[in-house]
Enzyme design. Structure first.
Site: not given
Ligand SMILES: [Zn+2]
Lengths: 321, 424
Positions: B55, B300, B304
């Site tokens: 991501h 993965d 954040h």
């Protein structure tokens, strides 16, 4: 002991000390000592992110009787009710010099996070976090059982306590299972399987599906509040069916031992988990639970903040009177 | 630039050297050509790692990660190819967005950034995105996923699986039955019962995997299972492979190492989706990876910002960093534990993912191919320090852990793109 976040923070000796101290405090309160000077000059913050007037008032009364300064901080509905705000709130309270923060929050673990070293230096007392724990409720419940069935002394060995209803979502049930077992009592959980957590078999409590079968066995039965919204999430088909199978009513009361007591942490849904006549019967100790809450919370504040023991209390209050 | 990597060992532990001209591997030095010597004494030469689940947060959440910072993290972890998941703002569900991400990767030129396209428009789970357009774009997208969400509707899943066959595409499924996991917070079991956190049951993953391998069999398409986490899921994939179904599967480093009891701290750095499971699952995942039921390790990597984690567990974001620690965790859990050889680990982290995704210039060290490789000090140990990671975010669950195996240098198309010594 600095914080009270979970019953797991307490040894059996700690728990008994809290109960003994509460006994002493309630006795002295009856003897007209209205206020103890123990926490004079200390600041206790009631930080309530979730409405609970009764718990807040109970803590407030407890802190004031110990002469603490109490600040009520109700964060419900404000921008403070979610997200990062917990950290900001903690830092603010820290800056204000709070000696203890009593926190009530809808998120499990909120008290643990508040107590993180970087955030708060003062004591943190968990007044209910999500569906996790509510340790002072369990302490006041144990106090009530011990007062009624053990004349205020010793542990609860040999007693059997039924906890009935929405165990899955109940912080009261989690704290009670831990504390009652710590004090030697046997716990029987009674609920439809939908309202028991997966993994409940690791709790060391008996799990039963029939309230009728369990009632004759117990010395105390604790009825948990069932939220009507649970019906929408398919936990039970209808309120009527729930009440028929897991509600306490006069007919079921007849199955209890004469000496058994009926408890409820409140607020009650009269007619759902407990009928009005059961709640008001002579076996019900629901009103006593509320009164005992103040003594137990005084005891917790006293031991956490005063750094004193029950024996100190005897000596100092004797001198002070 | 021409390079001579000398004194290295290969994944079998044998002495090896490498000659590189204009970014490609050649069999032997050419007369009259000057080579810069890279002394790889004590280091192991491996093909650059390949991640099929990254991501990068750009476009839209550049405060958490960008294509640049993600690429920096990747090469620091020994990766030379990463695959950007489409759950950005806007969602990568059009040729335009996937090309934008692809070009950003090319522009920064640290590693190859291959976009993964969304299966459905805006990841709504209802309407197929223009999958062929994304394949036909400059980004040449072959893998599609609604990762973060499950393609829950069985008909949508069936159509997607069928549709991508025209260009040998793959649907990568984030297997999570939405109804069984509404507001779920952690693995459902002993620990969730104790902590009062809403459970994410293993069956919610397994039910979707079981359904999807059957769909893939029915329409004879390629299915990839993202981040497998349960012993039951491993068993379903194992059986599906026995039946000849075209299914591949990945496991993350964190699911190979951590179990749900760490959640007792309520530290939201451990909040991840799918959640950390039990020791039994960890063992099954390791065995599955060892016997090839699980084909690859994928990170993965999910950055954040601090504020998304500095809050109550319920309010915190799901996800963990992974790129910079993946090799070490793989080495610790699979090689140090004696389950597989280093050679097999590299196959699971480089060769096989490159094969699945058809990243032609990755996953091998062979004459004529682009020189994508890393040099690793297997004997070195390092203490993870979240502040010193290259990612923009700090949400690593491995902070302060001492891990074996240190990526020292990474080369992309023959160029040195990461040098740990130079960073110090
Ligand atoms: Zn996912």
């Amino acid at each position: 002991m600095k914080n009270l976040l979970s019953i797991n923070d307490l040894s059996k000796a700690d728990a008994l000390e809290i109960l003994d101290t509460a006994v002493e405090l309630s006795r002295l309160s009856e003897n007209t000592v209205r206020k103890f000077p123990t926490l004079r000059g200390r600041t206790v913050v009631n930080l309530f992110f979730e409405d609970s007037t009764r718990t807040r008032i109970s803590f407030e009364a407890a802190a004031k009787r110990l002469s603490a300064d109490v600040i009520n901080f109700s964060a419900k509905g404000s921008s403070l009710s979610k997200g990062e705000s917990l950290k900001d709130t903690a830092l603010t309270l820290q800056a204000m010099g709070a000696d203890a923060v009593i926190i009530r929050h809808s998120a499990s673990g909120a008290a643990h996070q508040l107590a993180r070293q970087e955030w708060m230096k003062g004591s943190v007392i968990n007044a209910g976090d999500g569906t996790h724990e509510h340790p002072t409720q369990a302490l006041l419940d144990a106090f009530t059982i011990r007062r009624r069935l053990r004349a205020d002394s010793g542990d609860l060995t040999g007693l059997s306590v039924g906890i009935v209803g929405d165990v899955l979502h109940s912080r009261v049930a989690r704290s009670n299972v831990l504390l009652l077992q710590k004090l030697g009592a046997e716990v029987i959980l009674v609920a439809p399987p939908t309202l028991l957590p997966v993994g409940v078999d690791s709790w060391g409590a008996q799990v039963r599906y029939s309230l009728d079968d369990v009632l004759p066995l117990v010395d105390a039965v604790m009825m948990l509040r069932v939220q009507r919204e649970r019906m929408e999430d398919l936990f039970f088909p209808t309120e009527r069916e729930y009440s028929r199978n897991f509600g306490l009513n006069l007919e079921r009361m007849n199955r209890l031992k004469n000496t058994a007591i009926v408890m409820h942490p409140g607020p009650m849904n009269r007619g759902l988990e407990i009928s009005a006549d059961s709640a008001d019967s002579h076996q019900s100790v629901i009103v006593e639970q509320v009164a005992n809450g103040v003594s137990v919370r005084m005891s917790v504040l006293y031991l956490l903040l005063g750094g004193a023991t029950a024996r100190d209390l005897n000596l100092s209050s004797a001198g002070g009177m | 630039m021409n390079l001579h990597v000398a004194n290295a060992k290969n994944v079998k532990g044998l002495a090896t050297e490498l000659w590189i001209e204009s970014g490609k591997i050649v069999s032997q030095p050419t007369n009259g050509v000057v080579y810069e010597d890279i002394d790889a004494n004590g280091l192991t030469l491996v093909p650059g790692l390949v991640d099929l689940h990254t991501h990068l947060r750009e476009p839209g959440r550049e405060d958490a990660e960008t294509v640049l910072s993600g690429s920096q993290a990747a090469v620091a972890g020994g990766y030379t190819a990463i695959s950007a998941m489409p759950n950005t703002f806007p969602v990568a569900d059009t040729a335009g967005v996937v090309e934008q991400v692809f070009r950003l990767g090319e522009h920064h030129n640290l590693c190859d950034v291959f976009p993964i396209g969304a299966v459905t428009v805006g990841q709504d789970g209802k309407h197929l995105a223009e999958l062929a357009a994304m394949y036909q774009s400059e980004a040449k997208v072959r893998i599609f996923s609604d990762d973060g969400h499950c393609v829950a509707d069985p008909l949508v899943m069936r159509r997607a699986l069928e549709y991508v066959k025209t260009f040998d595409g793959i649907i990568a499924q984030h297997a999570q039955d939405p109804r069984l996991t509404e507001s779920a917070q952690m693995n459902e079991g002993v620990i969730s019962a104790k902590l009062g956190l809403k459970g994410w049951p293993a069956v919610a993953e397994e039910a979707i995997i079981a359904r999807d391998v059957l769909l893939a069999e029915h329409v004879d398409s390629r299915l990839h299972i993202c981040h497998l986490t349960t012993a039951g899921g491993v068993e379903i994939v194992r059986n599906a492979k026995k039946r000849g179904i075209k299914v591949t599967a990945e496991v993350t480093p964190h699911h190979l190492l951590l179990t749900d009891d760490v959640v007792e701290s309520y530290d939201s750095v451990y909040k991840v989706n799918p959640p950390l499971r039990t020791l039994k699952d960890v063992h099954a995942l390791r065995e599955g990876l060892a016997d090839g039921t699980i084909d690859i390790i994928a990170t993965d990597h999910a950055p954040h910002p601090q504020e998304a984690k500095d809050c109550e567990w319920n309010a915190a974001a799901f996800g963990m960093l992974g790129l910079e620690t993946a090799f070490s965790i793989g080495y610790l859990t699979m090689v140090k534990s004696g389950l597989i050889s280093l050679e097999t680990l590299i196959e699971r982290m480089s060769t096989k993912p490159a094969e699945i995704a058809q990243y032609l210039y990755h996953g091998k060290i062979a004459v004529g191919t682009k020189a994508n490789f890393a040099l690793i000090d297997l004997k070195a140990e390092w203490k993870v320090d979240r502040v010193r990671l290259h990612s923009k975010s700090r949400n690593t669950p491995f902070h302060e852990m001492v891990l074996p195996g240190m990526v020292m240098k990474t080369f992309h198309n023959g160029a040195l793109v990461f040098d740990r010594k130079a960073k110090l």
